[in-house]
Enzyme design. Structure first.
Site, mmCIF file in Angstrom:
data_model
loop_
_atom_site.group_PDB
_atom_site.id
_atom_site.type_symbol
_atom_site.label_atom_id
_atom_site.label_comp_id
_atom_site.label_asym_id
_atom_site.label_seq_id
_atom_site.Cartn_x
_atom_site.Cartn_y
_atom_site.Cartn_z
ATOM 1 N N ASP A 119 -3.185 -7.012 -7.702
ATOM 2 C CA ASP A 119 -4.558 -7.353 -8.090
ATOM 3 C C ASP A 119 -4.735 -6.975 -9.562
ATOM 4 O OD1 ASP A 119 -5.785 -8.046 -5.336
ATOM 5 O OD2 ASP A 119 -4.694 -6.195 -4.988
ATOM 6 N N HIS A 140 0.840 -1.207 0.000
ATOM 7 C CA HIS A 140 0.000 0.000 0.000
ATOM 8 C C HIS A 140 0.878 1.261 0.000
ATOM 9 C CE1 HIS A 140 -2.771 -2.852 2.292
ATOM 10 N NE2 HIS A 140 -3.537 -2.481 1.280
HETATM 11 P P1 AMP Z 1 -6.447 -3.591 -0.561
HETATM 12 O O1 AMP Z 1 -6.305 -2.832 0.717
HETATM 13 O O2 AMP Z 1 -6.048 -5.029 -0.454
HETATM 14 O O3 AMP Z 1 -7.779 -3.377 -1.225
HETATM 15 O O4 AMP Z 1 -5.375 -2.969 -1.552
HETATM 16 C C1 AMP Z 1 -5.375 -1.594 -1.866
HETATM 17 C C2 AMP Z 1 -4.475 -1.354 -3.044
HETATM 18 O O5 AMP Z 1 -3.148 -1.772 -2.718
HETATM 19 C C3 AMP Z 1 -4.894 -2.144 -4.284
HETATM 20 O O6 AMP Z 1 -4.723 -1.333 -5.429
HETATM 21 C C4 AMP Z 1 -3.929 -3.294 -4.285
HETATM 22 O O7 AMP Z 1 -3.673 -3.833 -5.570
HETATM 23 C C5 AMP Z 1 -2.679 -2.632 -3.734
HETATM 24 N N1 AMP Z 1 -1.762 -3.639 -3.184
HETATM 25 C C6 AMP Z 1 -2.051 -4.605 -2.278
HETATM 26 N N2 AMP Z 1 -0.975 -5.386 -2.048
HETATM 27 C C7 AMP Z 1 0.024 -4.912 -2.834
HETATM 28 C C8 AMP Z 1 1.379 -5.278 -3.051
HETATM 29 N N3 AMP Z 1 1.948 -6.323 -2.426
HETATM 30 N N4 AMP Z 1 2.116 -4.549 -3.927
HETATM 31 C C9 AMP Z 1 1.556 -3.506 -4.586
HETATM 32 N N5 AMP Z 1 0.291 -3.100 -4.414
HETATM 33 C C10 AMP Z 1 -0.472 -3.789 -3.560
#
Ligand code: AMP
Length: 276
Positions: free
Chosen positions: A147, A34
């Site tokens: 994602d 994030h």
């Molecule tokens: P989430 O809180 O899981 O909905 O993720 C929020 C954003 O962070 C989304 O755009 C995800 O694709 C991105 N994200 C989550 N994990 C990673 C990671 N390991 N590397 C890069 N971006 C990430």
């Protein structure tokens, strides 16, 4: 850093903002993945807005909505350190009042992969992201390659509905053993956490074969399945070699492709991908 919980307040702050606005939507329980998005937004914009909202409509009835990890205090400290200007953290009722009845649905690219295993998931994602875009009115919004299908679906929604912003996709941030950072990694017990490294090994195996000239997609799928099957704690949901744009399965890798997979370790379902 301003912390706002209502849509009216968020819109008022937006009206007072000057220059470009970079927006990072998240479900909180933040990690370095994030924060890579936040850093990129900080570098490229005058104002950085991060939302924290665990969106109930993107979870299936048998999924982990109520168990989804939350730690607001820690999240806010991390965002402050990254020089975030505004944190938008609305309640469920604020986003979905009683009479809520409008939905945003993207066709085709939502059908395979995650879409076929998680019915209604992308409808929840696109609806909440469209609402957040209308509330925050960002110049640029940042999504993770982790994602990959989500990023593709959001780009399609923005193009199809002529939304006025740029979507930026940021590379996946990984732990030292290759495991992609994810809020859901906390569900893994130590044995499962160790076993999860097989996902990145399978993806790099596919990438290595592809770099060596292998263009038969089925061969790559088989090699990945065979490697993952050696890990007793891993239960494969899918292994895919698809067109990177349409997400349709490929026979021959004659264009940019996405190698992606979903695998269960105990109760935890992990996804990961690599671009060929
Ligand atoms: P989430 O809180 O899981 O909905 O993720 C929020 C954003 O962070 C989304 O755009 C995800 O694709 C991105 N994200 C989550 N994990 C990673 C990671 N390991 N590397 C890069 N971006 C990430």
């Amino acid at each position: 850093m301003e912390i706002v919980e209502t849509i009216a307040e968020m819109k008022a702050l937006r009206r007072q903002s000057f220059g470009s606005v970079g927006f990072v939507p998240t479900m909180g329980y933040l990690h370095d993945g994030h924060l890579a998005l936040v850093k990129r937004a900080r570098n490229e914009n005058s104002v950085v807005v991060v939302s924290i909202f665990v969106n109930p409509t993107q979870f299936g009835p048998a999924e982990d909505f109520s168990a989804y990890p939350r730690d607001t205090e820690r999240d806010l400290a991390l965002l402050e350190k990254e020089r975030t200007d505004i944190v938008f953290m609305p309640s469920d009722k604020e986003v979905y009042p009683e009479a809520f009845s409008s939905w945003v649905e993207v066709g085709k690219v939502t059908e395979p992969l995650e879409g076929s295993r998680r019915p209604g998931h992308f409808k929840g994602v696109t609806t909440v992201v469209a609402k957040l875009f209308n509330i925050v009115e960002p110049t640029r919004a940042y999504f993770g390659q982790k994602d990959a299908q989500q990023a593709t679906v959001i780009k399609k929604m923005v193009a199809d509905l002529n939304m006025n912003l740029e979507i930026i996709v940021v590379p996946t941030v990984r732990e030292s053993d290759g495991v992609a950072m994810s809020s859901r990694n906390v569900y893994l017990n130590p044995q499962e956490r160790q076993a999860a490294a097989v996902l990145f090994r399978a993806l790099t195996l596919a990438q290595g074969l592809w770099k060596g000239g292998e263009r038969n997609a089925e061969r790559l799928r088989q090699e990945m399945v065979s490697l993952i099957s050696k890990e007793p704690l891993a239960k494969i949901d899918y292994v895919s070699i698809a067109d990177a744009e349409t997400l349709e399965e490929l026979l021959e890798i004659d264009r940019p492709a996405l190698a992606s997979l979903a695998v269960r370790f105990g109760k935890t379902r992990l996804i990961d991908n690599i671009v060929l």
